[in-house]
Motif scaffolding. Structure first.
Motif, short mmCIF file in Angstrom:
data_model
loop_
_atom_site.label_atom_id
_atom_site.label_comp_id
_atom_site.label_asym_id
_atom_site.label_seq_id
_atom_site.Cartn_x
_atom_site.Cartn_y
_atom_site.Cartn_z
N UNK A 119 3.60 -5.60 6.95
CA UNK A 119 4.13 -4.59 7.22
C UNK A 119 2.85 -4.13 8.65
N UNK A 120 3.48 -5.35 9.98
CA UNK A 120 2.24 -4.97 10.49
C UNK A 120 0.92 -4.87 9.75
N UNK A 121 -0.08 -3.78 9.91
CA UNK A 121 -1.31 -3.79 8.79
C UNK A 121 -1.59 -3.37 7.49
N UNK A 122 -0.35 -3.27 7.35
CA UNK A 122 0.14 -2.24 6.18
C UNK A 122 1.13 -3.54 5.21
N UNK A 123 0.21 -3.29 4.38
CA UNK A 123 0.85 -4.38 3.34
C UNK A 123 1.31 -4.03 1.50
#
Lengths: 445, 178
Positions: A119-123
């Motif tokens: 999600x965006x720059x989150x994993x």
């Protein structure tokens, strides 16, 4: 509810609640366990169906993470991945019931399933480990969450948990190596300090090549690196802060040259070699007080000191007998005890993090070897043999040794290698250029 | 004025040899230089600044005619008879040219571990220093540094190369007698 947890990568590790997977009752079967004590002859077959993309757009990351986990496990020589082409079924979704019979049929002893959501720059990475022949999950499913640029670390953390649960020993994949990157011909070698993941990924340079740098050594927590630099025109010891890459020269006892430093486990003391009037002895400097203590005092060459993990003893090399041999003394100095008695010359001893073994470089009849012996010098075992192997360093779990190898002749090049302490699984570590003097850092948090 | 000329000579030698070799007063380089000077004699305006090998007070004379290096047997730091003869010449030159300081570089061949070779190079450099001091030179004019096996001159993995790499090289420079 998980979004909060995704923000911090470090140490964000939570047990998943049971997703209702029907657990097949355990059969009359020994639980899955790979005992490493005497070395494993046959690698344990495992199945790792590519982790599922839980969110559209996560497919590439899911594939990459699956690949790195498998590479970590395969790279130990203790595990062997089963080709996905032989899979009979794949789980319908993460947490779906496992058809253990399908995995038993292809002789998968361990099964690793997982899911990845970007999600965006989150994993977020979730995984579960199954003991196929017992038909049971091994430990709880876990989740790692963080930023996408930490995806390799998350993969290593999954592999570390799998390794640890199956072998009963700590893993070593989520760790870093500091080493000397080497370029150029033998008579004009450029050397730079570099840091990388244990598998050679994410190389970053910590110094330029304007001065020779030698033998970096991590602190036990991985926050600082000691190394030898010719910046001043003479070999001197520098302390480098890994986070800021700031460095400063260590104020040693007075001497012409200083080299071969190592931290104590608590990071408060540095032991090293000091040269005065052509004579090399071992000294200790307390970083807080600046107090210097001379630990050896002979006309012989005393160098390459390394603390025992409990800090009470120091192993080092000396040629006081006429050739390089290994000795153990109290951390406060005093009469040392010789521990190496085989043929040839012994140098660069390093105490294992478990305290049970000492790794060393051995020279005999024109060949170099990396070997291990017990701390009293018994049970010597040579693990490698080549034109020039030297400078062993221990994986944080004490199961693997990394070292430098140089090839013969005018076009000789350097490279890093790793080998299991059983002597199996010799591998070249993939680095962008040549490499020498590796130092293996701790398992990261 | 005399100092200025010497300094210019040193700088010239440093910058020229540094292009091709880390060893600053390497003999092979010096031979190349002379050959080049011969070829370019007609238009090389710097030629007179470099051709000092015949000037007994020049660094070229020191490095080429006297010899700036001594060689050692495997795993020893004992000076050979040839080495002592070279050092006698160095001591005489340094006694005459008293405004020069010396750094003795100790080196080892590639056979051996890095740390041990560093310590061995220091023994070799110190053996040279002690010999020069025994010939009357002030200890304060001579420093030592060891490069261990980090700066080989010859690159083959054979005794013919190793013999050239097991060396102590005397590097001279105009000193600030501070």
């Amino acid at each position: 509810m998980m979004t909060k947890l995704m923000t911090a990568f470090a140490a964000t590790m939570i047990a998943l609640v049971s997703l209702g997977a029907a657990v097949v009752p355990a059969q009359a079967q020994e639980p899955l366990r790979l005992t490493l004590r005497d070395g494993v002859i046959e690698a344990l077959p495992f199945a790792l169906p590519s982790f599922q993309a839980e969110v559209a757009g996560s497919e590439q990351m899911a594939a990459d993470i699956s690949r790195v986990i498998a590479e970590d496990l395969n790279g130990t020589g203790l595990f062997r991945q089963i080709q996905s082409s032989s899979f009979i079924s794949t789980p319908a979704g993460f947490g779906s019931p496992i058809e253990f019979a399908d995995w038993r049929a292809i002789n998968a002893q361990a099964l690793i399933t997982g899911a990845v959501a970007v999600n965006g720059n989150q994993v977020t990475v979730k995984f579960r480990l199954y003991d196929v022949f017992s038909g049971a999950e091994m430990g709880e499913g876990l989740q790692f969450a963080g930023t996408t640029d930490g995806w390799r670390r998350m993969s290593h953390k999954v592999a570390d948990v799998v390794y640890s649960r199956v072998t009963g020993e700590a893993g070593y994949f989520d760790s870093r190596i500091v080493y000397v990157a080497e370029t150029g011909p033998k008579n004009d070698r450029a050397k730079r300090l570099a840091i990388m993941d244990y598998d050679g990924a994410n190389v970053q340079y910590l110094t330029d090549s304007s001065a020779i740098v030698l033998a970096p050594r991590f602190s036990a927590t991985g926050d600082r690196v000691l190394y030898t630099s010719y910046e001043s025109g003479f070999p001197r010891i520098n302390v480098l802060d890994v986070a800021t890459v700031g460095r400063q020269q260590l104020t040693t006892a007075p001497g012409d040259m200083a080299f071969s430093p190592r931290f104590s486990l608590d990071g408060r003391q540095v032991i090293y070699s000091l040269i005065n009037g052509g004579n090399t002895d071992i000294y200790r400097t307390d970083l807080a007080t600046g107090q210097n203590t001379r630990l050896t005092n002979t006309p012989a060459i005393e160098t390459a000191p390394s603390f025992s993990p409990d800090g009470s003893q120091i192993v080092f090399e000396s040629d006081r007998s006429g050739t390089q041999q290994l000795y153990v003394m109290s951390a406060n100095g005093g009469e040392p005890q010789r521990i190496s008695f085989g043929n040839g010359r012994y140098g660069t001893p390093v105490w294992s993090p478990r305290g049970d073994l000492i790794a060393f470089t051995k020279q005999e009849a024109g060949r170099f070897h990396i070997g291990v012996m017990r701390t009293d010098g018994t049970e010597e075992r040579l693990l490698t043999s080549s034109f020039l192997d030297e400078g062993p360093t221990w994986a944080p779990n004490g199961r693997v040794i990394m070292f430098g190898r140089e090839t013969q002749g005018a076009d000789g090049t350097t490279a890093l290698y790793s080998v299991d302490i059983t002597g199996r699984n010799l591998r070249r570590v993939s680095t962008p250029q040549g490499g020498s003097d590796p130092s293996w850092g701790p398992l990261q948090r | 004025m005399k100092h200025f000329i010497k300094a210019a000579l040193v700088i010239g030698a440093l910058s020229l040899s540094a292009c091709t070799n880390a060893d600053r007063f390497d003999n092979a380089d010096a031979v190349d230089l002379n050959a080049q000077n011969g070829l370019n004699a007609a238009n090389d305006i710097n030629q007179t600044g470099l051709g000092g090998a015949n000037d007994p007070a020049s660094p070229q004379f020191f490095s080429q005619t006297i010899g700036d290096r001594v060689l050692f047997e495997v795993d020893t730091s004992t000076l050979t008879a040839a080495g002592r003869a070279t050092l006698d010449g160095q001591a005489g030159w340094l006694a005459t040219n008293s405004d020069y300081l010396a750094v003795i570089e100790g080196h080892a061949d590639e056979q051996g571990t890095r740390e041990y070779n560093l310590a061995l190079g220091a023994r070799r450099a110190n053996a040279v220093r002690e010999y020069l001091v025994s010939k009357g030179l002030a200890a304060s004019r001579i420093r030592t540094v060891s490069y261990g096996k980090e700066r080989p001159l010859e690159v083959c993995s054979a005794e013919s190369c190793y013999a050239q790499n097991r060396r102590a090289v005397t590097i001279i420079s105009i000193g600030q007698n501070s």
